[in-house]
Design an enzyme around this catalytic site. Structure first.
Site, PDB file in Angstrom:
ATOM      1  N   ARG A  67      -4.729   0.187  -5.791  1.00 40.86           N
ATOM      2  CA  ARG A  67      -4.068   1.079  -6.561  1.00 40.86           C
ATOM      3  C   ARG A  67      -3.031   0.801  -7.666  1.00 40.86           C
ATOM      4  NH1 ARG A  67      -5.548   2.579  -1.596  1.00 40.86           N
ATOM      5  NH2 ARG A  67      -4.894   0.339  -1.209  1.00 40.86           N
ATOM      6  N   THR A  68      -2.338  -0.321  -7.126  1.00 42.52           N
ATOM      7  CA  THR A  68      -1.100  -0.446  -8.244  1.00 42.52           C
ATOM      8  C   THR A  68      -1.644  -1.350  -9.395  1.00 42.52           C
ATOM      9  OG1 THR A  68       0.277  -0.521  -6.330  1.00 42.52           O
ATOM     10  CG2 THR A  68       1.150  -1.530  -8.630  1.00 42.52           C
ATOM     11  N   LYS A  95      -2.675 -25.225  -9.177  1.00 42.22           N
ATOM     12  CA  LYS A  95      -2.671 -26.652  -9.318  1.00 42.22           C
ATOM     13  C   LYS A  95      -1.304 -27.077  -9.277  1.00 42.22           C
ATOM     14  CE  LYS A  95      -6.438 -26.716 -12.702  1.00 42.22           C
ATOM     15  NZ  LYS A  95      -6.615 -26.741 -13.969  1.00 42.22           N
ATOM     16  N   ARG A 117       3.684  -8.545  -9.199  1.00 41.09           N
ATOM     17  CA  ARG A 117       3.626  -8.587  -7.607  1.00 41.09           C
ATOM     18  C   ARG A 117       3.666  -9.726  -7.033  1.00 41.09           C
ATOM     19  NH1 ARG A 117       0.007  -4.539  -3.849  1.00 41.09           N
ATOM     20  NH2 ARG A 117       1.453  -3.031  -4.606  1.00 41.09           N
ATOM     21  N   HIS A 147       9.346  -1.389  -4.369  1.00 39.93           N
ATOM     22  CA  HIS A 147       8.000  -0.926  -4.965  1.00 39.93           C
ATOM     23  C   HIS A 147       8.601   0.379  -5.933  1.00 39.93           C
ATOM     24  CE1 HIS A 147       3.994  -0.452  -6.065  1.00 39.93           C
ATOM     25  NE2 HIS A 147       3.439  -0.658  -4.710  1.00 39.93           N
TER      26      HIS A 147
HETATM   27  N1   CP Z   1       0.316   1.451  -2.547  1.00 39.97           N
HETATM   28  C1   CP Z   1       0.114   0.290  -2.996  1.00 39.97           C
HETATM   29  O1   CP Z   1       0.802  -0.503  -3.346  1.00 39.97           O
HETATM   30  O2   CP Z   1      -1.488   0.114  -2.877  1.00 39.97           O
HETATM   31  P1   CP Z   1      -2.065  -1.349  -3.475  1.00 39.97           P
HETATM   32  O3   CP Z   1      -1.505  -2.388  -2.349  1.00 39.97           O
HETATM   33  O4   CP Z   1      -3.660  -1.230  -3.239  1.00 39.97           O
HETATM   34  O5   CP Z   1      -1.494  -1.681  -4.814  1.00 39.97           O
END
Ligand code: CP
Length: 320
Positions: A67-68, A95, A117, A147
């Site tokens: 999603r993110t 590497k 992320r 998040h």
């Molecule tokens: N909610 C969320 O962060 O989903 P993803 O890990 O799929 O990005």
């Protein structure tokens, strides 16, 4: 606590978006209001505005995401930015190139914004501290820490479902609070928006120490905790972050903490059911609830585009 002031410029405006902690109500309201205007754009036939034309945005995902990553990419494209998705597994990070060297090399390509992320808490702050002054850093999830765009899309979804007065709402967050960066960011956002009551519901092994200091009420029984709530946010069991045996079994967890149709009847009749995803059906919630009339789980995903457009444009000093 990681210093949150780094994310504001000298005028107190967003430059990076790293954590909800330490932000104020006007900033959160501005994100929600801006997202509302972008929600209209995402529903048009031509889903683009030229706000970030000429800007280059790099998605740097060192952890899995559905999603993110995709909604950040769509958000950037709808703002007319050029987007690069780095595949870390096929980059020179494998590497032995350090994070900083990866950052410096991408900066040399005149990048304007990184979306990061990473499995380590504090990694987004690390990038923000070391990035060139013109670059904005957006945290797409760092370890167990934060998040923030997920929390804001959740607030946006609640506001659309229940109206702007969070003061009259009772919100319950259920599940693995201990390992959840989403829960931490949601709790900060709900408190900043003056939510009437914020509850967390979890087994004792999945509640952080001194949880009450976060400004929540703690429950260890689902039936008690969801009684008369307006919103229920279910969380995934973060198996990848658990060390040792914190739970007897998934079957037992569902028996005690799984959200079923029957249990949903304890909440308010118009209760809204949310989950940030990914869902484990039959572990944290029954399929009938995930797909039922109270669920706004897929609306959360759609809302992620407008909210991420809002955060990206505000961090770049542009608004609608
Ligand atoms: N909610 C969320 O962060 O989903 P993803 O890990 O799929 O990005």
């Amino acid at each position: 606590m990681i210093n949150s002031k780094i994310q504001l410029d000298e005028q107190g405006r967003l430059k990076h978006f790293l954590t909800i902690e330490g932000l104020n109500r006007p900033i959160l309201d501005e994100i929600l209001d801006t997202a509302e205007s972008f929600a209209g754009v995402t529903e048009q036939q031509v889903k683009k505005v030229p706000l970030l034309r000429g800007k280059t945005i790099v998605n740097l995902f060192f952890e899995a995401s559905t999603r993110t990553r995709t909604t950040f990419e769509l958000a950037a494209k709808r703002l007319s930015a050029d987007v690069l998705n780095m595949n870390i597994n096929t980059s020179s990070a494998v590497k032995g190139e350090t994070l900083l060297d990866t950052l410096r090399n991408l900066e040399a390509m005149h990048v304007d914004m990184f979306v990061v992320r990473h499995a380590d808490s504090g990694s987004a702050h690390f990038f923000a501290r070391h990035a060139a002054p013109h670059i904005s850093l957006l945290n797409a999830g760092d370890g167990r820490h934060a998040h923030p765009t997920q929390a804001m899309l959740d607030m946006f979804t609640i506001r659309r479902a229940k109206g702007p007065d969070f003061g009259r709402l009772r919100v319950a967050i259920v599940g693995d609070i201990l390992h959840s960066r989403v829960a931490r960011s949601q709790i900060h956002a709900l408190n900043i928006l003056n939510t009437g009551e914020v509850r967390i519901i979890a087994p004792k092994t999945l509640v952080p120490a001194a949880a009450e200091s976060l400004g929540v009420e703690v429950f260890h029984h689902l039936e008690e905790g969801i009684r008369d709530v307006d919103v229920i946010i279910m969380l995934r069991l973060q198996r990848e972050r658990m060390q040792g045996a914190l739970l007897p079994s998934e079957h037992e967890y569902f028996r005690l903490f799984g959200l079923t149709e029957e249990r949903l009847g304890l909440a308010r009749p118009d209760v809204t059911v949310m989950h940030p995803g990914p869902i484990n059906r039959g572990v944290e919630m029954a399929s009938e609830v995930a797909d039922g009339s109270h669920s706004v789980i897929l609306q959360q995903v759609s809302n992620g585009i407008a909210v991420r457009m809002a955060v990206m444009s505000l961090c770049m000093g542009r608004s609608t």
